[in-house]
Scaffold this active site. Structure first.
Site, short mmCIF file in Angstrom:
data_model
loop_
_atom_site.label_atom_id
_atom_site.label_comp_id
_atom_site.label_asym_id
_atom_site.label_seq_id
_atom_site.Cartn_x
_atom_site.Cartn_y
_atom_site.Cartn_z
N HIS A 94 8.77 -18.21 18.15
CA HIS A 94 8.93 -18.80 16.80
C HIS A 94 8.81 -20.31 16.91
O HIS A 94 9.47 -20.93 17.75
CB HIS A 94 10.29 -18.41 16.22
CG HIS A 94 10.67 -19.17 14.99
ND1 HIS A 94 9.82 -19.33 13.91
CD2 HIS A 94 11.82 -19.82 14.66
CE1 HIS A 94 10.43 -20.04 12.97
NE2 HIS A 94 11.65 -20.35 13.40
N HIS A 96 7.92 -24.22 14.56
CA HIS A 96 7.86 -24.91 13.27
C HIS A 96 6.55 -25.69 13.20
O HIS A 96 6.54 -26.86 12.84
CB HIS A 96 9.06 -25.85 13.12
CG HIS A 96 10.38 -25.16 13.06
ND1 HIS A 96 11.57 -25.84 12.91
CD2 HIS A 96 10.72 -23.85 13.11
CE1 HIS A 96 12.58 -24.99 12.90
NE2 HIS A 96 12.08 -23.78 13.01
N TYR A 121 -11.41 -14.50 16.22
CA TYR A 121 -10.28 -14.53 17.13
C TYR A 121 -8.93 -14.46 16.41
O TYR A 121 -7.97 -13.92 16.95
CB TYR A 121 -10.36 -15.75 18.04
CG TYR A 121 -11.37 -15.52 19.14
CD1 TYR A 121 -11.00 -14.94 20.34
CD2 TYR A 121 -12.71 -15.83 18.93
CE1 TYR A 121 -11.94 -14.69 21.33
CE2 TYR A 121 -13.66 -15.58 19.91
CZ TYR A 121 -13.27 -15.01 21.12
OH TYR A 121 -14.20 -14.75 22.09
#
Length: 215
Positions: A94, A96, A121
């Site tokens: 994860h 930002h 892709y």
């Protein structure tokens, strides 16, 4: 070198690489990866990807009990939901990252497939990317939103927050995340320019050749 020692070093290596390239800043972002015994290694809460200590990573046993290391990321609900619904997942990442977050804020994004089909892709590495609504960081409801997808997506973006990717191992998760961010960047660069993406026939050819989940 034991497999766990190597995994600890790999987590810190890839985290530092992502940080140095500006894909996540400050103390943002988190990583988890499966150990050989079915447990997890997780980046600690409030830690910077730029200076992780392999010895201080949060370690969970196979039953989900924290057995050593610092306190894990507060966004464990995201990680747990991916492992529960995508049985082949070996790592969850994860970030930002700027362009993915920016794309999540635009009003005309398709929440069921937020990345335009610009390259083969992005389809191969991500499939369809689901846009989830905004949640206060750490809200357990994030996990519920992910579980509601029933494992049909390997990548999602939390609106006004950032992308989450699950893959078979850590390296594959990093590559998929990079593809997501680069495709989001392309989408923003080409916005309003009348760009020519892949046709439905071209998408179908990629999906068929590389056996992509594209429901």
């Amino acid at each position: 070198m034991s497999s766990e020692t190597k995994l600890r070093e790999d987590i810190c290596f890839w985290a530092a690489s992502l940080f140095q390239r500006g894909l996540t800043g400050g103390a943002s972002g988190n990583i988890s990866a499966r150990t050989e015994d079915g447990g997890l290694l997780v980046t600690p809460t409030g830690s910077s990807f730029g200076r992780l200590d392999p010895a201080r990573l949060s370690k969970f046993d196979a039953s989900g009990v924290l057995v050593s290391g610092d306190q894990p990321t507060k966004e464990m609900p995201l990680h747990s939901a991916f492992y529960e619904t995508r049985k082949g997942a070996g790592a969850v990442l994860h970030l930002h990252s700027t362009h993915s977050v920016a794309l999540s804020m635009l009003p005309d994004i398709d929440p069921d497939n937020m990345l335009p089909p610009l390259t083969a892709y992005s389809i191969m590495r991500l499939g369809k990317v689901k846009l989830l609504p905004f949640f206060v960081p750490g809200d357990p409801a994030m996990g519920g939103a992910l579980r509601s997808l029933g494992g049909r997506r390997s990548a999602v973006v939390l609106a006004n927050h950032g992308p989450v990717v699950a893959s078979r191992d850590l390296e594959a998760a990093v590559y998929a995340m990079e593809e997501l961010e680069e495709t989001a960047k392309l989408a923003l660069l080409l916005r309003g320019a009348g760009s020519i993406g892949l046709t439905p026939e071209q998408i179908s050819a990629v999906v068929t050749k590389f056996e992509v989940d594209w429901d």
